[in-house]
Write an enzyme that holds these catalytic residues in place. Structure first.
Site, short mmCIF file in Angstrom:
data_model
loop_
_atom_site.label_atom_id
_atom_site.label_comp_id
_atom_site.label_asym_id
_atom_site.label_seq_id
_atom_site.Cartn_x
_atom_site.Cartn_y
_atom_site.Cartn_z
N ARG A 153 -9.11 -0.04 4.71
CA ARG A 153 -8.91 0.13 3.27
C ARG A 153 -9.76 -0.84 2.45
NH1 ARG A 153 -4.64 3.39 1.56
NH2 ARG A 153 -3.14 3.99 3.17
N ILE B 36 5.65 -5.14 9.85
CA ILE B 36 5.89 -4.57 8.53
C ILE B 36 5.58 -3.09 8.69
CG2 ILE B 36 5.14 -4.47 6.12
CD1 ILE B 36 4.64 -7.48 6.27
N TYR C 275 -3.05 -10.23 4.40
CA TYR C 275 -2.96 -8.81 4.79
C TYR C 275 -4.36 -8.35 5.13
CZ TYR C 275 -1.87 -3.77 4.29
OH TYR C 275 -1.72 -2.42 4.51
N THR D 73 0.83 -1.20 0.00
CA THR D 73 0.00 0.00 0.00
C THR D 73 0.86 1.26 0.00
OG1 THR D 73 -1.68 -1.19 1.26
CG2 THR D 73 -1.85 1.21 1.20
N THR D 74 1.91 1.26 0.83
CA THR D 74 2.77 2.43 0.99
C THR D 74 3.53 2.76 -0.29
OG1 THR D 74 2.96 1.91 3.34
CG2 THR D 74 4.60 3.41 2.45
N LYS E 262 -0.26 -10.13 8.12
CA LYS E 262 0.02 -8.74 8.49
C LYS E 262 -1.29 -8.19 9.03
CE LYS E 262 1.25 -4.16 6.71
NZ LYS E 262 1.55 -3.34 5.53
N TYR F 289 -13.56 -3.76 -1.75
CA TYR F 289 -14.70 -3.16 -2.46
C TYR F 289 -15.89 -4.09 -2.63
CZ TYR F 289 -17.45 -0.30 -5.63
OH TYR F 289 -18.48 0.42 -6.18
#
Length: 294
Positions: A141, A207, A136, A46-47, A165, A110
């Site tokens: 999000r 992480i 994850y 994501t980052t 994660k 989504y």
């Protein structure tokens, strides 16, 4: 496969002012964290603003990270999606899958699947690819949470699912997984604010976003926590807590890129719909950094 432990870094993708990828900045960032004792690298998470990268750019980023890493540290590849069949095909299209320790794969976003849908999504990935998978979970999000029972079901049913994660922000949820997980399944904090409680409860590490700004401090903090030296670990955390707070004031990765620019690692530029950090944020970061260095 050896259990995943310690400090992982969720690398940003540096950009130039014109929006092109700044490969010199990326190489400098990788070498900076390599020289400061982190344990593994996470690419295209994501980052890294992966959702704004073209496919060719993604592989150029990977090649740059691999080159700068010199095979010194394990490399985790972020690769997720909400179309299960398409995701399986993408994983299988990776020519050198053995170059990656594991795939970090986000829960489908989504389309808001049920817990059974989430289970079947990851089951399909495991059954149709050779990849080792780190789940994850980031509900803010994705719009859905992987509950502990689903995580544990996946962990016990599939050896190739090697960890999670956990970025739900819910420490108790992490503890419920830690209490019942298989021995070789890693629970990794995905939230810099609650990393220490998760490690002290039996977690494998983090992480981290802030670890690319303070790789030596975060690596030391994690090492101390794993040795149960709680007081020293928290002394490091409290010293940098204000900076961590500032990282998210204008969103991620806007915050960490602003900080990396402040310390001279790479440019602060992001791609729309994100915006570059404000002068106010930069000023607050400089003030906090000066306090830390006093």
């Amino acid at each position: 496969m050896k259990k995943l432990n310690g400090t992982g870094v969720a690398l940003v993708t540096p950009f130039k002012k014109n929006g092109k990828i700044d490969f010199n900045g990326l190489e400098k960032l990788v070498k900076y964290v390599l020289d400061n004792y982190v344990d593994y690298l996470v690419a295209l998470g994501t980052t890294a603003e992966t959702s704004t990268l073209k496919q060719e750019e993604k592989w150029d980023v990977i090649k740059c990270i691999q080159s700068a890493n010199y095979k010194k540290l394990p490399l985790i590849l972020g690769l997720g999606g909400n179309n299960t069949e398409d995701l399986v095909n993408k994983i299988n299209s990776i020519k050198n899958l053995s170059d990656f320790y594991a795939i970090l794969s986000v829960s489908p976003y989504y389309n808001n699947p049920s817990q059974e849908g989430i289970y079947q999504h990851f089951k399909s990935i495991v059954n149709h690819t050779e990849a080792n998978i780190i789940l994850y979970n980031v509900p803010k999000r994705t719009g859905s949470n992987i509950i502990p029972d689903t995580v544990l079901r996946l962990a016990f049913d599939f050896e190739k699912i090697i960890g999670i994660k956990e970025a739900s922000g819910n420490v108790l949820q992490s503890y419920r997984i830690l209490d019942r997980k298989p021995k070789n399944f890693s629970v990794i904090s995905g939230d810099d604010f609650i990393t220490l409680p998760i490690i002290l409860g039996g977690g494998g590490g983090v992480i981290s976003v802030i670890a690319q700004g303070f790789p030596d401090k975060i690596s030391n903090m994690i090492s101390l926590a794993k040795k149960n030296d709680v007081k020293k670990a928290f002394s490091i955390f409290y010293k940098i807590m204000k900076i961590i707070d500032l990282l998210y004031e204008e969103g991620n990765p806007t915050g960490i890129k602003t900080f990396l620019d402040v310390i001279g690692i790479c440019n602060p530029y992001v791609r729309l719909p994100l915006l570059v950090g404000t002068p106010s944020l930069r000023k607050k970061m400089l003030h906090s950094l000066n306090e830390i260095n006093q």
